[in-house]
Design an enzyme around this catalytic site. Structure first.
Site, PDB file in Angstrom:
ATOM      1  N   LEU A 122     -17.555  14.908  27.312  1.00  0.00           N
ATOM      2  CA  LEU A 122     -18.642  15.273  26.419  1.00  0.00           C
ATOM      3  C   LEU A 122     -19.895  15.734  27.176  1.00  0.00           C
ATOM      4  O   LEU A 122     -20.424  15.003  28.005  1.00  0.00           O
ATOM      5  CB  LEU A 122     -18.988  14.070  25.518  1.00  0.00           C
ATOM      6  CG  LEU A 122     -20.044  14.338  24.437  1.00  0.00           C
ATOM      7  CD1 LEU A 122     -19.527  15.335  23.427  1.00  0.00           C
ATOM      8  CD2 LEU A 122     -20.442  13.039  23.759  1.00  0.00           C
ATOM      9  N   ASP A 123     -20.352  16.938  26.845  1.00  0.00           N
ATOM     10  CA  ASP A 123     -21.594  17.487  27.400  1.00  0.00           C
ATOM     11  C   ASP A 123     -21.581  17.593  28.921  1.00  0.00           C
ATOM     12  O   ASP A 123     -22.622  17.536  29.571  1.00  0.00           O
ATOM     13  CB  ASP A 123     -22.812  16.668  26.933  1.00  0.00           C
ATOM     14  CG  ASP A 123     -22.942  16.669  25.411  1.00  0.00           C
ATOM     15  OD1 ASP A 123     -22.505  17.645  24.797  1.00  0.00           O
ATOM     16  OD2 ASP A 123     -23.472  15.700  24.863  1.00  0.00           O
TER      17      ASP A 123
END
Lengths: 307, 307, 307, 307
Positions: D249-250
């Site tokens: 994530l990210d």
């Protein structure tokens, strides 16, 4: 803005009509006057005695002209207050210090007319903020010398007035704009890429009440086709400027500016495209700050009490 | 900063000693307290009655904690005033509102100790502003764990203290820094690329009085070699952060930040080079604002009343 | 830069003298010519056949003038090469395509003369980069119409020439500057806040070889006291512009620009202070890019192949 | 992108199907491989011999991994060319240098699916650029877990697919997204404030073909409510990051970032509002550059050959 020297100004009364409800929990006061001791204390006292708490307050003294500027947001701790009464109570202080002053209901959203030509990005940005409720304005009409923005306005359910203009019909067309402005009790006009030069008369009539976005970093590249001027000069940053409209083209008091980096490889068309986003953001800020009474005129300049 | 609840704080007296001259034409007051009606009026009144004019004033209410912050610059219209007397006269208001407050002579330049390691760009920027008189501080000493900045300090005629440090001598070295700080009646410490982590004890001793420049855009890239971390992550902008030192590394309240654009083509060494200018500018602003008492602590954050 | 049409240019030979060592591992080629098919292939082939690897390469076609610009960094995979021989081998291609071209030893640091008046921030920034070895130039002399920067130059061990100037002595003083430039085999001149307007003759003599920093965001605020002009106009951003010197004041091709945010509260003196950092950074970039042969002239504009 | 070692890749053929027309005047080639002498010459030669002129060319060598990246735009001087034939002719060079490569018709606009939740500003920005023809993409579908953006898409005449999702239906909903992607022969997916975390499987399936906008300056403030995280940390700038989606994530390769200044006075809601404009601009740039094949993957980073 009302000038209060010896007599109660009629302008204040006019503005009362505009600003809707007669009582409120929160008012915004802005004023300017010659600097002198005791101003802040006098203002703060008056409102403290009336049960107001200061929520926000900003001040500025121009060290060259010794003019003093102030904006303050006051919240009533004792339920709703009559704006008329607050104004009346402030009048003596305003007279004593020779203030140019205005007092607004902070819950009131200024009524705005937007003028646009064929480019809709600035208009759309304002309509979007208005619709979402994050931009504290009430868009009461859109006027345009072209029909192209009509569907967009219908989509946002904002009245659209198609007002074509030629050299011969300019004064009538401008009269029509002013009528729409008056009929809607509008507070200010926003030129959101409106590609017509306003006549001196219209500039005068809307003095301090008309905001324009110019698509260059003023004072560079005044007038027509500024992105092409910027391309020809080979600048490494392009910009946009929101300013009050005056009869001198692109010379009005600047409210806000921003720039974006470009390179030798960008064509004039790409500069136009890059500039779109800057224009919309800069105009949005200027409209927001004006609507929140954060902008005070200091002769040919502005005092902007932004957050 | 002094906490005034029921008793007169001894800290106020301590600060009197530091702040030099006993009378002044201009004072800076900063305070924070729970928000409540009438604060501004009470403060403005008190100073108006004593013949002060408000030159600058900023305030902020934290809408989540309802804490109120204010900084105001007051000019005497009646000749020089005794700071001690001004403080005494303010004490009752401070007690009434439970303020955490400080009052300074605005002509006094805070006395600053700078700590540096082997990189001189931030140090040089501060020395240059100090020498030209545009940065309102008095640099009383430079301390370093390396000798390399000695000639630069001699050039600027600022005392330089070479304090090498090893694991075993850290506590003694920090004691030496604190002694130099105390002996010079210093007001705050600036870590201008000082590449040692301060002990918890030193962080405590200088709480709110030590400013660090971290060479990244916090909270990204804490700790060592942030430019190399930035290179590895492939960010498109690098930054610098000035913050108060706390015992949690790179977690202190942020005073100022800035960034600069970089590209995939920049090596870590180029990031270091580009970052130099950002670091120096950001630290300069933080030092200036702190020296002008424009920075107020709001728990883990700051309120910065910049111009 | 050498124009090669039918005859071998004498300018190339002149430049050989300047660029020091006769053999190198890495060369920089830059050229411009009318766009036509096959240029890149011809260039790439020639150097591939000679055992060069392309380390960096940038190109640009002006879509309006169809002029083609290229810069390429070539590394020899077969040990050191004679620059003279490389040039000779390139000559036929240059002639075929009508190129304006230059070829440099990439290890050679251009020799730079800096002119300064009484403000040292840009000078100091350049001296610092030179001393640390991160700015690829060799500062061979500093000339000034004032004596104030002499100690700084001594500190950096760079020859300082105090050349006072009056209306009557301007031509002699400029002749002295040119002599220092020639005697030092200098490659270019940097006006690092040199507050004298160069004569047309000197501008001509140093065409494409003199870089000035102007303390405004051109084309806004040409001429004297731009920060005061900016203050009077009430702009919300101030800037700096590095450009080649031409006989038209502040109209030369722009190499780099940057801006910083200001507010109504900033005095002209504060604008000057804020501007210092922008000026130094912008000039540093322009000098670096010029020294690395990243800047090509495109009539009144520049092509900048920055990283 | 196709990996060519010993056998002709099937992926190239797949891509032929997608990219529409079989002949073109202009192609874009991008590739990466180990750095070695002669690459540029070989490529330039091949295309020169086939009557192509190089319109744009950018290259980069990663000095740490010695990987070489190149993008070049080639214009046929001899009328339209068969893309298939160009690819076939390039295959031997690609094999010789072990290139990972792709070749595109530069007139072809990539087909894009956009995923959105309840916030429409990024979507609207992309739709607007698409409609005006300035953003070189073809938006073939919008998918959303909410119905709120349906009218906007109808307005722009783009097919809208309402795909609600719960914990239990996540895999089916993602399958529906993938089907829409495949059925439309889409080239890439844009997550324009799509507030669902994609499963690892979907991340894998769309590896290098899904662009997300995260509303913080990564690596700061990953995950949920980044503006509130930014408010709590008291940062002085907020930002947005466009990156390729990966299963972490990210953490995907960053394509573009930008920031805007904020102050202690801005509420989290104001940060959200200020951030909107940054998000839209950053995502627009990332989509544009990806659509123009200006972005090359370099392991966990990107090489962006922007103008």
């Amino acid at each position: 803005m009302s000038k209060t020297q010896n007599t109660e100004s009629t302008k204040v009364e006019l503005e009362n009509k505009d600003t809707g409800s007669s009582s409120t929990h929160e008012v915004v006061l802005k004023f300017s006057c010659s600097d002198q001791p005791g101003i802040v204390a006098a203002v703060a006292n008056l409102f403290a005695l009336q049960g107001f708490n200061i929520r926000e307050s900003s001040q500025f003294e121009d060290v060259h002209t010794h003019k003093f500027f102030m904006r303050t947001v006051l919240e009533s701790c004792e339920g709703p207050k009559s704006i008329e009464q607050v104004k009346t109570s402030f009048e003596p202080i305003a007279q004593r210090y020779g203030m140019e002053w205005s007092l607004y209901d902070n819950q009131y959203k200024p009524r705005v007319v937007i003028a646009v030509s064929q480019w809709g990005h600035c208009l759309e940005n304002l309509l979007d903020g208005y619709k979402r409720g994050t931009l504290p304005i009430d868009i009461v009409a859109v006027v345009s010398n072209h029909a192209v923005m009509q569907p967009l306005c219908e989509w946002y359910q904002v009245p659209f007035h198609h007002l074509p203009v030629t050299k011969d019909t300019k004064s009538e067309q401008e009269a029509a704009i002013l009528n729409i402005f008056s009929d809607n009790n509008a507070d200010f006009l926003v030129l959101a890429r409106y590609m017509q030069i306003l006549s001196n008369d219209l500039c005068e009539a809307l003095s301090g009440k008309a905001i324009n976005i110019h698509h260059s970093f003023l004072p560079g590249f005044k007038g027509a086709k500024p992105y092409h001027q910027a391309y020809d000069r080979g600048v490494k940053l392009i910009g946009a400027t929101a300013h009050y409209v005056t009869s001198e083209l692109d010379e009005g008091p600047i409210i806000e500016q921003a720039v974006e980096r470009v390179s030798h490889a960008n064509t004039p068309e790409e500069l136009v495209e890059i500039g779109r986003d800057i224009e919309a953001v800069v105009l949005n800020r200027a409209v927001r700050w004006h609507a929140q009474h954060r902008v005070l005129l200091n002769e040919t300049k502005t005092v902007v009490f932004s957050r």
